[in-house]
Design a protein around this motif. Structure first.
Motif, PDB file in Angstrom:
ATOM      1  N   HIS A   9     -44.185  15.656   2.171  1.00 17.99           N
ATOM      2  CA  HIS A   9     -43.535  16.870   1.657  1.00 17.99           C
ATOM      3  C   HIS A   9     -42.142  17.029   2.259  1.00 17.99           C
ATOM      4  O   HIS A   9     -41.200  17.421   1.565  1.00 17.99           O
ATOM      5  CB  HIS A   9     -44.373  18.110   1.952  1.00 17.99           C
ATOM      6  N   GLY A  12     -39.509  15.184   0.433  1.00 16.05           N
ATOM      7  CA  GLY A  12     -39.317  15.509  -0.980  1.00 16.05           C
ATOM      8  C   GLY A  12     -40.351  14.986  -1.957  1.00 16.05           C
ATOM      9  O   GLY A  12     -40.090  14.961  -3.168  1.00 16.05           O
ATOM     10  N   SER A  14     -43.277  15.010  -4.540  1.00 13.80           N
ATOM     11  CA  SER A  14     -43.718  16.044  -5.473  1.00 13.80           C
ATOM     12  C   SER A  14     -45.202  15.857  -5.772  1.00 13.80           C
ATOM     13  O   SER A  14     -45.747  14.759  -5.645  1.00 13.80           O
ATOM     14  CB  SER A  14     -42.907  15.980  -6.768  1.00 13.80           C
ATOM     15  N   ARG A  16     -48.249  15.829  -8.420  1.00 12.76           N
ATOM     16  CA  ARG A  16     -48.562  15.629  -9.837  1.00 12.76           C
ATOM     17  C   ARG A  16     -50.055  15.839 -10.041  1.00 12.76           C
ATOM     18  O   ARG A  16     -50.861  15.441  -9.199  1.00 12.76           O
ATOM     19  CB  ARG A  16     -48.209  14.211 -10.281  1.00 12.76           C
ATOM     20  N   TYR A  33     -42.535   4.544  -7.731  1.00 12.61           N
ATOM     21  CA  TYR A  33     -42.994   5.613  -6.845  1.00 12.61           C
ATOM     22  C   TYR A  33     -44.098   5.132  -5.906  1.00 12.61           C
ATOM     23  O   TYR A  33     -44.878   4.254  -6.254  1.00 12.61           O
ATOM     24  CB  TYR A  33     -43.556   6.789  -7.659  1.00 12.61           C
ATOM     25  N   LEU A  89     -49.646  13.025  -4.605  1.00 12.70           N
ATOM     26  CA  LEU A  89     -48.270  13.112  -4.133  1.00 12.70           C
ATOM     27  C   LEU A  89     -47.507  11.887  -4.627  1.00 12.70           C
ATOM     28  O   LEU A  89     -48.025  10.762  -4.579  1.00 12.70           O
ATOM     29  CB  LEU A  89     -48.233  13.140  -2.601  1.00 12.70           C
ATOM     30  N   ARG A  90     -46.294  12.113  -5.096  1.00 12.34           N
ATOM     31  CA  ARG A  90     -45.473  11.034  -5.637  1.00 12.34           C
ATOM     32  C   ARG A  90     -44.108  11.071  -4.953  1.00 12.34           C
ATOM     33  O   ARG A  90     -43.457  12.114  -4.908  1.00 12.34           O
ATOM     34  CB  ARG A  90     -45.348  11.208  -7.142  1.00 12.34           C
TER      35      ARG A  90
END
Length: 198
Positions: A9, A12, A14, A16, A33, A89-90
């Protein structure tokens, strides 16, 4: 968990959300990713020319998806598909590499993970050449059980369906079911409430 969620986190990553059976990435896509499952389950698979599914790997909470392919400039040779509702998380590939430089201990953890997955692939590749379905299933069960402290007979519940076991070993599901029944008769496994104890 390979990388702590807080770290992802902080750089950065994100979140999904994927529905069951939704594609995370497809064979032929470029790896862009780093993916890590927060909650849910996914599979890596291929399909043969006649449409038979071959499961390469089953993944769950805390595991990463297809990370080894970030280190190559080649398209994915597999599909990643959510098998349950997933929260993932990506993180973009370029930031992922910056993160590895920033946290060398994550590099060591990643190397351990990649080594473990390579080991699994090697033993399963050897296993696929066997014509004996019992031997194929035992190799898979031995591998799964090897991560448990308790190694006594019937102490480990196999966390896979018969279909998943068949797909991982190259057997048809009917052969896997028949073989597991023979294994029970020969006291290699116990079946309790449809669960396989090894």
């Amino acid at each position: 968990m390979i990388i702590k969620e807080e770290i992802l986190h902080s750089v950065g990553a994100s979140i999904r959300h994927y529905k069951s059976s939704e594609i995370i990435f497809s064979e032929g896509d470029p790896p862009k990713y780093y993916y890590q499952i927060i909650r849910g389950e996914a599979k890596l698979n291929n399909y043969t020319d006649d449409g038979k599914e071959i499961i390469q790997s089953l993944l769950e909470d805390g595991q990463s998806i297809g990370e080894s392919l970030l280190f190559m400039d080649r398209p994915y040779p597999i599909n990643a598909i959510a098998t349950t509702i997933c929260k993932i998380l990506r993180l973009p590939k370029t930031i992922f590499f910056d993160l590895l430089k920033l946290y060398p201990e994550i590099c060591l953890d990643m190397n351990r993970l990649l080594s473990q997955r390579l080991y699994f692939k090697l033993i399963m590749a050897q296993n696929l050449s066997s014509q004996n379905p019992t031997a194929k299933l035992i190799v898979l069960m031995d591998y799964l059980k090897s991560f448990q402290k308790e190694q006594s007979p019937y102490s480990f519940m196999i966390p896979l369906t018969r279909q998943q076991m068949a797909s991982l070993t190259g057997l048809c599901v009917e052969t896997a079911i028949r073989t597991i029944k023979v294994m029970e008769k020969n006291r290699i496994v116990k079946i309790k409430d449809r669960k396989i104890l090894y």
